[in-house]
Enzyme design. Structure first.
Site, PDB file in Angstrom:
ATOM      1  CG  ASP A 233     -19.924  16.009 -30.924  1.00  0.00           C
ATOM      2  OD1 ASP A 233     -20.953  15.400 -30.587  1.00  0.00           O
ATOM      3  OD2 ASP A 233     -19.708  16.405 -32.085  1.00  0.00           O
TER       4      ASP A 233
ATOM      5  CE  LYS B  75     -33.805   9.263 -28.882  1.00  0.00           C
ATOM      6  NZ  LYS B  75     -32.890   8.795 -27.815  1.00  0.00           N
TER       7      LYS B  75
ATOM      8  CE1 TYR C 273     -35.991  12.209 -29.732  1.00  0.00           C
ATOM      9  CE2 TYR C 273     -38.146  11.182 -29.982  1.00  0.00           C
ATOM     10  CZ  TYR C 273     -37.023  11.426 -29.231  1.00  0.00           C
ATOM     11  OH  TYR C 273     -36.916  10.888 -27.966  1.00  0.00           O
TER      12      TYR C 273
END
Length: 645
Positions: free
Chosen positions: A448, A546, A542
């Site tokens: 991970d 980001k 998202y």
């Protein structure tokens, strides 16, 4: 081409070569050579006696028929009438004797193969033969051990002189012997029966091994947990690279055998007697570094060069860095300009340990003097390679960690870095990352990317396998299902934060200490997104995560500049060959903009398809010297986007 029991000559010698090359106690990393004689018909229809000799650069274990150089035997034999030939002259003449201009350059021992009358000639550097002959004068009588059909000769450097010496031996021409032992070098067996030549080769080696109690050659012993602080190893690599003048790969061995050997109280006296065969000096230098004083090793190497350089005329000095390091805490480390070079040094060192012990068990190991070793290390053909100035790939000797390396931009970045000479540790949750590339320069680990402990382990692996970390590419990321803010699912939000933001922070934290020790300065590239400067509706999770990651990279650029670490970002858009873009998601986004899927794929100003490979090219460029004065930059790789512009 002559057939032998249903096989062509090339099929026969390919088969025998692979058998010989598959045994590392006989042949290591490109060593040894083989040949077979027969007849071919040239373009004029004339029958030409031909000797097919293993080509330089091919490994016997994996050689293909095209790995043999077809030589006009008559022409090659004429060269033995010369009173003398330089190595360069000999190589040139042998190349002109080839029946195929596209064939590889024949082995340096091509003249010897042509002279021996028998149809098949097999040559190895068998550990047992080397140990039996690397003796002081009070050692065993090799002829008595191996029998009267074996001609034993003192060492002569391979090439024209060796071929001339063997050509002067009547026993070879008349068939009185079927094998030659070249002391401190290896074994040649020959026969008109191909399989008999192989059986005879194996039998002679077995006799030599039996004389020393049948030791196990080159066995690394069980794997052990590698000791020492990885930061100390990274510091050591930086010092070694500074001496070498370029970044170097440094690999810590897991061999229990090597660790035990490095811990012997007399390890220095054991290892200062020279290499097992003369050619090993090219890969390992004459002696290893004992301990960690690279500067002292370099000073001693300079002394060695200065005292011997008169022997070979004009010298292009080889770097002064060690290739084998034996340390009581670390065990054995090996260094090279590539992962493969470090592996070659490792394997040679392990076999040398067994050869020295076996030879000492018989009498006393003895090898080449400094002067003799120098002649091989600064051999004219090796010097010619250096003088040629052939450029190395831009990232030769450097080490990268790439997250999200199993697919998409991450995989493309890893491939590009490997292609440019880097060693790469790839991280991904997909277990296929382990086998993403079949290269000595690749280690894929499954885990991970948001797990801090796992990231720390991956960074340590990069250090123990390759010596440090020079480049970090953060490409792991996810794009959750499209949803308006009011419809966002908490689980999707938290997972997106973990992968797109938290994982970035933890990767930066885990790798920073090693990046700060990179010989050319550390480099980081974050795979950001067009959504950072130009977010879209339905992509809140998202876009936000980001953007947060982009801020982390900007802060890192500010904080790490004094460490010589550059941190930059690429902002791709519409890269549809990545794991983020499922067919369903692609259809959803296209529908959102009222476009077909094909129209959506080309919705940029330049009307070009943006692929993972194109983004990877930008990432590699940012890590290169081209952008050595750039940090904190954001580079769009999107075909041109009006909203971003």
């Amino acid at each position: 081409m002559s057939d032998i029991k249903g096989e062509t000559a090339l099929q026969v010698i390919t088969r025998l070569s692979r058998v010989l090359g598959s045994d590392p106690s006989l042949v290591l990393h490109g060593g040894g050579n083989t040949s077979i004689k027969g007849f071919t018909t040239d373009v004029t229809g004339a029958e030409v006696e031909t000797v097919w000799v293993k080509g330089s650069g091919w490994n016997l274990a994996t050689i293909e028929p095209e790995g043999f150089a077809p030589l006009r035997r008559k022409r090659v034999l004429e060269l033995l009438k010369c009173a003398s030939l330089t190595d360069a002259q000999m190589v040139n003449e042998v190349r002109q004797a080839s029946l195929d201009a596209t064939a590889p350059i024949a082995s340096i021992e091509a003249l010897l193969h042509a002279f021996i009358p028998a149809r098949v000639v097999l040559h190895s550097h068998a550990d047992a033969i080397v140990a039996l002959t690397n003796q002081l004068e009070n050692g065993p009588n090799v002829s008595n051990v191996l029998g009267r059909k074996v001609l034993v000769l003192p060492y002569v450097m391979p090439g024209f002189k060796l071929a001339r010496q063997i050509a002067s031996c009547n026993e070879v021409a008349t068939g009185e012997v079927d094998a030659i032992v070249l002391s401190n070098h290896g074994l040649f067996t020959f026969s008109d029966d191909p399989d008999e030549a192989l059986v005879r080769h194996q039998s002679i080696v077995a006799s030599a091994s039996a004389a020393m109690g049948n030791p196990t050659w080159g066995d690394p012993g069980p794997g052990i947990e590698r000791a020492g602080d990885p930061l100390d190893i990274a510091r050591f690599r930086r010092e070694l690279s500074a001496i070498a003048g370029d970044p170097m790969i440094v690999r810590q061995s897991e061999s229990a055998r090597a660790t035990q050997y490095a811990g012997r109280p007399n390890v220095r006296s054991l290892t200062t007697r020279g290499t097992a065969t003369a050619e090993h000096v090219i890969h390992t230098k004459r002696v290893p570094l004992i301990g960690r004083d690279v500067a002292a090793f370099a000073a001693e190497y300079r002394r060695y060069v200065e005292e011997n350089r008169h022997r070979v005329g004009e010298v292009v000095p080889i770097d002064e860095a060690p290739r084998v390091i034996l340390d009581q805490e670390w065990g054995m480390l090996t260094a090279g300009r590539s992962a493969t070079a470090a592996e070659v040094a490792r394997d040679i060192a392990l076999h040398t340990m067994d050869i020295v012990d076996a030879a000492d068990g018989l009498a006393e190991y003895a090898s080449f003097s400094e002067a003799e070793s120098f002649d091989v290390e600064y051999w004219s053909l090796e010097q010619a390679k250096i003088r040629s100035g052939s450029s190395r790939p831009a990232f030769t000797g450097e080490v990268a960690i790439v997250t999200g390396a199993a697919s998409g931009i991450g995989r493309a970045s890893a491939a590009a870095l490997i292609d440019q000479g880097a060693a790469v540790v790839g991280i991904d949750q997909n277990p296929h990352v382990a086998s993403a590339f079949t290269s000595d320069s690749w280690r894929g680990v499954t885990g991970d990317a948001a797990d801090g402990a796992f990231l720390a382990q991956a960074a340590e692996l990069a250090v123990r396998e390759f010596g440090g970390v020079d480049v970090l590419v953060i490409a792991a990321g996810i794009f959750p299902e499209s949803a308006a803010i009011v419809d966002m699912d908490d689980a999707h939000w938290e997972k997106t934060v973990a992968v797109n933001t938290t994982a970035v922070a933890r990767a930066l934290r885990a790798v920073h200490p090693y990046l700060a020790l990179a010989p050319r300065g550390g480099r980081v590239v974050l795979v950001s997104s067009k959504n950072v400067p130009a977010p879209g509706p339905g992509a809140a999770a998202y876009s936000a995560t980001k953007a947060a990651a982009a801020q982390l990279a900007r802060v890192a650029a500010l904080e790490w500049a004094t460490d010589g670490i550059r941190v930059n970002q690429v902002e791709p858009d519409a890269v549809f060959d990545t794991g983020i873009w499922t067919p369903q998601l692609l259809a959803e986004r296209a529908a959102h903009y009222g476009l077909s899927v094909e129209e959506y794929k080309s919705r940029n100003l330049l009307n070009v398809e943006v692929t993972s490979d194109k983004v990877a090219d930008a990432i590699v460029a940012l890590c290169s010297s081209t952008f050595s004065a750039t940090t904190g930059a954001h580079l769009s790789v999107d075909g041109g986007n009006a909203r971003v512009i």
